[in-house]
Write a protein that holds these residues in place. Structure first.
Motif, PDB file in Angstrom:
ATOM      1  N   VAL A   1       0.849  -1.200   0.000  1.00 50.37           N
ATOM      2  CA  VAL A   1       0.000   0.000   0.000  1.00 50.37           C
ATOM      3  C   VAL A   1       0.882   1.246   0.000  1.00 50.37           C
ATOM      4  N   LEU A   2       1.918   1.247   0.822  1.00 51.96           N
ATOM      5  CA  LEU A   2       2.818   2.391   0.874  1.00 51.96           C
ATOM      6  C   LEU A   2       3.599   2.560  -0.430  1.00 51.96           C
ATOM      7  N   VAL A   3       4.077   1.445  -0.987  1.00 55.27           N
ATOM      8  CA  VAL A   3       4.796   1.529  -2.262  1.00 55.27           C
ATOM      9  C   VAL A   3       3.896   2.136  -3.335  1.00 55.27           C
ATOM     10  N   SER A   4       2.644   1.707  -3.387  1.00 56.60           N
ATOM     11  CA  SER A   4       1.744   2.241  -4.412  1.00 56.60           C
ATOM     12  C   SER A   4       1.451   3.708  -4.172  1.00 56.60           C
ATOM     13  N   ALA A   5       1.148   4.078  -2.938  1.00 57.49           N
ATOM     14  CA  ALA A   5       0.809   5.474  -2.640  1.00 57.49           C
ATOM     15  C   ALA A   5       1.998   6.396  -2.896  1.00 57.49           C
ATOM     16  N   LEU A   6       3.183   5.963  -2.508  1.00 57.11           N
ATOM     17  CA  LEU A   6       4.380   6.779  -2.745  1.00 57.11           C
ATOM     18  C   LEU A   6       4.696   6.860  -4.238  1.00 57.11           C
ATOM     19  N   SER A   7       4.492   5.765  -4.954  1.00 57.17           N
ATOM     20  CA  SER A   7       4.736   5.766  -6.405  1.00 57.17           C
ATOM     21  C   SER A   7       3.772   6.705  -7.117  1.00 57.17           C
ATOM     22  N   MET A   8       2.510   6.671  -6.729  1.00 57.87           N
ATOM     23  CA  MET A   8       1.522   7.568  -7.321  1.00 57.87           C
ATOM     24  C   MET A   8       1.833   9.018  -6.980  1.00 57.87           C
ATOM     25  N   SER A   9       2.329   9.255  -5.762  1.00 59.50           N
ATOM     26  CA  SER A   9       2.705  10.612  -5.363  1.00 59.50           C
ATOM     27  C   SER A   9       3.834  11.145  -6.242  1.00 59.50           C
ATOM     28  N   CYS A  10       4.823  10.299  -6.501  1.00 65.85           N
ATOM     29  CA  CYS A  10       5.941  10.708  -7.358  1.00 65.85           C
ATOM     30  C   CYS A  10       5.496  10.954  -8.794  1.00 65.85           C
TER      31      CYS A  10
END
Length: 206
Positions: free
Chosen positions: A78-87
């Motif tokens: 979940v964190l990897v996806s949210a951080l990736s989308m943020s970038c």
């Protein structure tokens, strides 16, 4: 939302997780597609207000997610996806955020050769992992992350009963023994069906 945001840019799940980076990640997962669509309509004044307002939540949340850690295996993705989308939405975040993404991905995906994630939660957390890895793969341009998603979806199909419920007897989470239709998998089945021209996955999604 800002009224319930902590000083670290994170949010509470009042039932159990306070000042929680994973629950902030779920929030960003939901907001990011709206901000992406608004960015594409940048000539529209309303869209610009959406980017400014919701974008600020994402920008503030990114640092909080990096510093906040996680509680359970699915939270990592979940964190990897949210951080990736943020970038993807705000490239200026990459220097701060990418080391965390790379560190989590370097731990390898917790999936076995049968296509089962470590929590074995066929109706709740497998869908969470599939969605998160799909979103991360899309934002990062990492096709390899989709291999785990497809593997889990293949396994999940073989665990479905004729009435569309799924085997839950070996789950290590709260869905153990529950009678559940895994509707949370539908978006992943449909997305891969479209992306890979897979009519069988489309039928399963339906």
């Amino acid at each position: 939302a800002r009224q319930h945001r902590t000083a670290g840019g994170r949010f509470d799940l009042l039932a159990t997780n306070f000042d929680s980076s994973p629950d902030t990640g779920f929030t960003v997962q939901a907001l990011a597609p709206v901000v992406r669509a608004a960015q594409r309509a940048e000539s529209d004044e309303g869209a610009r207000r959406i980017v400014d307002s919701l974008g600020e939540i994402i920008l503030t949340a990114a640092g909080g997610m990096v510093r906040g850690g996680f509680h359970t295996p699915n939270h990592r993705w979940v964190l990897v996806s949210a951080l990736s989308m943020s970038c993807e939405l705000f490239p200026q975040l990459k220097q701060e955020v990418m080391p965390t993404i790379e560190a989590y991905l370097a731990e390898s995906i917790d999936i076995n050769e049968d296509g089962e994630f470590i929590e074995r939660s066929t109706s709740v957390y497998n869908p969470v992992c599939d969605r998160a890895l799909r979103l991360a793969g899309e934002s990062l341009g990492r096709e390899d992350l989709l291999e785990a998603v497809r593997s889990n979806l293949e396994m999940s199909y073989h665990l479905m009963h004729e009435d569309a419920t799924v085997v839950t007897s070996f789950s290590t989470r709260q869905d153990r023994g529950a009678r559940a239709v895994p509707v949370g998998l539908a978006d992943a089945y449909y997305w891969l069906a479209r992306r890979q021209d897979d009519s069988r996955f489309a039928a399963i999604a339906e």
